[in-house]
Design an enzyme around this catalytic site. Structure first.
Site, PDB file in Angstrom:
ATOM      1  N   ARG A   1      61.874  99.572 118.021  1.00 28.48           N
ATOM      2  CA  ARG A   1      63.223  99.100 118.340  1.00 28.48           C
ATOM      3  C   ARG A   1      63.539  97.836 117.548  1.00 28.48           C
ATOM      4  O   ARG A   1      64.651  97.689 117.016  1.00 28.48           O
ATOM      5  CB  ARG A   1      63.340  98.821 119.835  1.00 28.48           C
ATOM      6  CG  ARG A   1      64.701  98.287 120.247  1.00 28.48           C
ATOM      7  CD  ARG A   1      64.768  98.027 121.734  1.00 28.48           C
ATOM      8  NE  ARG A   1      66.109  97.638 122.138  1.00 28.48           N
ATOM      9  CZ  ARG A   1      66.497  97.537 123.412  1.00 28.48           C
ATOM     10  NH1 ARG A   1      65.644  97.797 124.394  1.00 28.48           N
ATOM     11  NH2 ARG A   1      67.727  97.169 123.702  1.00 28.48           N
TER      12      ARG A   1
ATOM     13  N   ASN B   1      67.544 107.715 124.741  1.00 25.35           N
ATOM     14  CA  ASN B   1      68.540 107.521 123.685  1.00 25.35           C
ATOM     15  C   ASN B   1      68.041 108.054 122.339  1.00 25.35           C
ATOM     16  O   ASN B   1      66.833 108.059 122.078  1.00 25.35           O
ATOM     17  CB  ASN B   1      68.850 106.030 123.547  1.00 25.35           C
ATOM     18  CG  ASN B   1      69.771 105.557 124.642  1.00 25.35           C
ATOM     19  OD1 ASN B   1      70.703 106.232 125.026  1.00 25.35           O
ATOM     20  ND2 ASN B   1      69.504 104.357 125.170  1.00 25.35           N
TER      21      ASN B   1
ATOM     22  N   CYS C   1      73.673 108.533 131.323  1.00 20.66           N
ATOM     23  CA  CYS C   1      73.783 107.163 130.814  1.00 20.66           C
ATOM     24  C   CYS C   1      74.307 106.291 131.943  1.00 20.66           C
ATOM     25  O   CYS C   1      75.029 106.769 132.827  1.00 20.66           O
ATOM     26  CB  CYS C   1      74.732 107.130 129.614  1.00 20.66           C
ATOM     27  SG  CYS C   1      74.967 105.487 128.876  1.00 20.66           S
TER      28      CYS C   1
ATOM     29  N   HIS D   1      77.686 106.459 124.318  1.00 23.46           N
ATOM     30  CA  HIS D   1      77.793 105.161 123.661  1.00 23.46           C
ATOM     31  C   HIS D   1      79.001 105.084 122.723  1.00 23.46           C
ATOM     32  O   HIS D   1      79.027 104.285 121.782  1.00 23.46           O
ATOM     33  CB  HIS D   1      76.502 104.798 122.919  1.00 23.46           C
ATOM     34  CG  HIS D   1      75.384 104.452 123.851  1.00 23.46           C
ATOM     35  ND1 HIS D   1      74.173 103.959 123.436  1.00 23.46           N
ATOM     36  CD2 HIS D   1      75.299 104.514 125.215  1.00 23.46           C
ATOM     37  CE1 HIS D   1      73.394 103.746 124.482  1.00 23.46           C
ATOM     38  NE2 HIS D   1      74.065 104.084 125.569  1.00 23.46           N
TER      39      HIS D   1
ATOM     40  N   TYR E   1      79.711  99.375 123.742  1.00 24.65           N
ATOM     41  CA  TYR E   1      79.212  99.916 122.474  1.00 24.65           C
ATOM     42  C   TYR E   1      80.307 100.073 121.428  1.00 24.65           C
ATOM     43  O   TYR E   1      80.008 100.203 120.239  1.00 24.65           O
ATOM     44  CB  TYR E   1      78.507 101.254 122.716  1.00 24.65           C
ATOM     45  CG  TYR E   1      77.166 101.071 123.374  1.00 24.65           C
ATOM     46  CD1 TYR E   1      76.022 100.858 122.622  1.00 24.65           C
ATOM     47  CD2 TYR E   1      77.042 101.083 124.757  1.00 24.65           C
ATOM     48  CE1 TYR E   1      74.788 100.669 123.216  1.00 24.65           C
ATOM     49  CE2 TYR E   1      75.818 100.901 125.369  1.00 24.65           C
ATOM     50  CZ  TYR E   1      74.694 100.690 124.593  1.00 24.65           C
ATOM     51  OH  TYR E   1      73.478 100.498 125.184  1.00 24.65           O
TER      52      TYR E   1
END
Length: 418
Positions: A90, A145, A165, A195, A242
């Site tokens: 990440r 995700n 989500c 998102h 987002y």
């Protein structure tokens, strides 16, 4: 009900367990199996989970296992919540795109593509094990995700799957709090892709309160999604957080270049949480868990699982096949809208036509998502490059070439075809 949680060694799992304890009447559980390849981490999380349920007087058993087959055997439902490569991957997703002037984010833009490439093959292998060993009618609930791409991969492979989500439930709980009403009285006009969504209405007892919210609480609404109040006024709706990566890309990039990554912050929180989970005197959800992210995830998951077991069938926001809801997208694309569970399947509510600017952005990102899934399933640099170039935050060919090289260099150990 027997529930398997793949990725159960996550430091976030006790948030789910807390929800199971509080909402036991909504979702009666007999057994929770936590599946994770990290044996030491799994032991800490499973131990904490057992103590939490015991302290709450909940009779469900918690079983921790590194064996996927054992973990999903005879499960009524399987929840997948994993991060391939962990927080280190990440952190990379959040940094290497900066070299080419793009935002770094683990679900949006170049970093999101990298996460999809790492994740889809792993989830599909897990799903095949679920198909063979869980109950024949077991559902897969995907919280991994990028949810839209992963859910479409599962559906394309013929799995009984739905994506989840926590963005929508966060908005719902926020608006319920503002009006001092029970959350199930708030219905959102939530629409878009995972998102990439907007709230087009906030209906309470049959009345849309969004116009008055935009008039009376514009500054608060804009501040919560970190966007300009003028943008919300012009749109007449509330974008999710987002959308900031699109509507304020350069501002976000400047902030990212000046601040630590979210991955670094989460790593610090996880170290603290694992120390707490190791303390056998701890038996309630730690306050530090609030900083981990995923607010209201437990409530969203429990409501969804309860509906699948024959609970209330009111609409809740999920990721599912389009099937004509957004007519400008293919039927097999995955969208994020309210849907009710009826007769063993999710049925989306009708959606009014989107404004041209919203529809254009959704269509563009959907095109990228389809190319991203093709690259994740079939591999090949050319497929990765096509997906990269198609993303609205990239577009330029030279930029896409450089980003593709960076992605493949950073993720070589995860790309089986490379």
């Amino acid at each position: 009900m027997r529930l398997a949680i793949v990725g159960g060694g996550s430091t976030y799992t006790p948030e789910l367990i807390d929800g199971f304890a509080r909402l036991r009447e909504t979702l009666p559980l007999e057994e929770v199996r936590l599946v994770d390849p990290d044996e030491s981490r799994l032991a800490l999380v499973a131990g904490m989970s057992r103590r939490m349920l015991e302290h709450a007087g909940h009779s469900a058993r918690v079983v921790g296992t590194t064996d996927l087959v054992d973990g999903v055997a005879d499960a009524d439902a399987v929840l997948i919540q994993l991060r391939v490569g962990g927080q280190h991957a990440r952190h990379a997703d959040e940094t290497w795109p900066h070299e080419v002037g793009c935002i770094g984010q683990e679900t949006t833009g170049p970093g999101g593509l990298a996460k999809a490439l790492r994740t889809v093959p792993v989830v599909l292998r897990i799903a095949e094990t679920v198909r063979r060993h869980a109950k024949p009618d077991a559902w897969i609930v995907d919280f991994t995700n990028p949810v839209g791409i992963v859910t479409r991969a599962l559906l394309e492979a013929g799995h009984r799957a739905v994506g989840l989500c926590n963005v929508a439930i966060g908005f719902q709980r926020r608006y319920a709090s503002l009006y001092g009403v029970e959350h199930d009285r708030v219905h959102l006009g939530h629409v878009g892709l995972n998102h990439l969504t907007w709230e087009r209405s906030v209906t309470i007892d049959g009345r849309d309160r969004l116009p008055e919210l935009l008039a009376d609480r514009l500054g608060d609404l804009a501040g919560e999604v970190h966007l300009a109040p003028e943008l919300l006024t012009q749109l007449g709706i509330v974008p999710s957080y987002y959308l900031r990566y699109y509507y304020a890309h350069d501002e976000v990039l400047r902030e990212q270049l000046a601040e630590p990554t979210r991955a670094e912050a989460v790593q610090a929180i996880e170290r603290e949480l694992l120390e707490l989970y190791a303390d056998e005197s701890q038996h309630v959800k730690p306050a530090a868990l609030e900083g981990r992210g995923g607010a209201f995830y437990s409530e969203a998951a429990i409501e969804l699982l309860a509906a699948m077991q024959g609970g209330a069938d009111r609409a809740r926001v999920v990721n599912l096949r389009n099937d004509g809801v957004l007519p400008f997208l293919p039927d097999d694309h995955v969208i994020e809208v309210p849907a009710a569970y009826r007769d063993g399947r999710f049925v989306a509510e009708p959606v009014a036509p989107l404004a041209d600017d919203l529809a254009g952005l959704v269509a563009a990102v959907a095109g990228y998502e389809r190319l991203a899934l093709d690259a994740a399933v079939h591999g090949g640099r050319d497929r990765v490059l096509r997906a990269m170039r198609a993303h609205p935050l990239v577009l330029q060919h030279d930029r896409a070439e450089r980003l593709t090289d960076l992605l493949m260099a950073e993720n070589a150990r995860f790309l089986e075809w490379a």
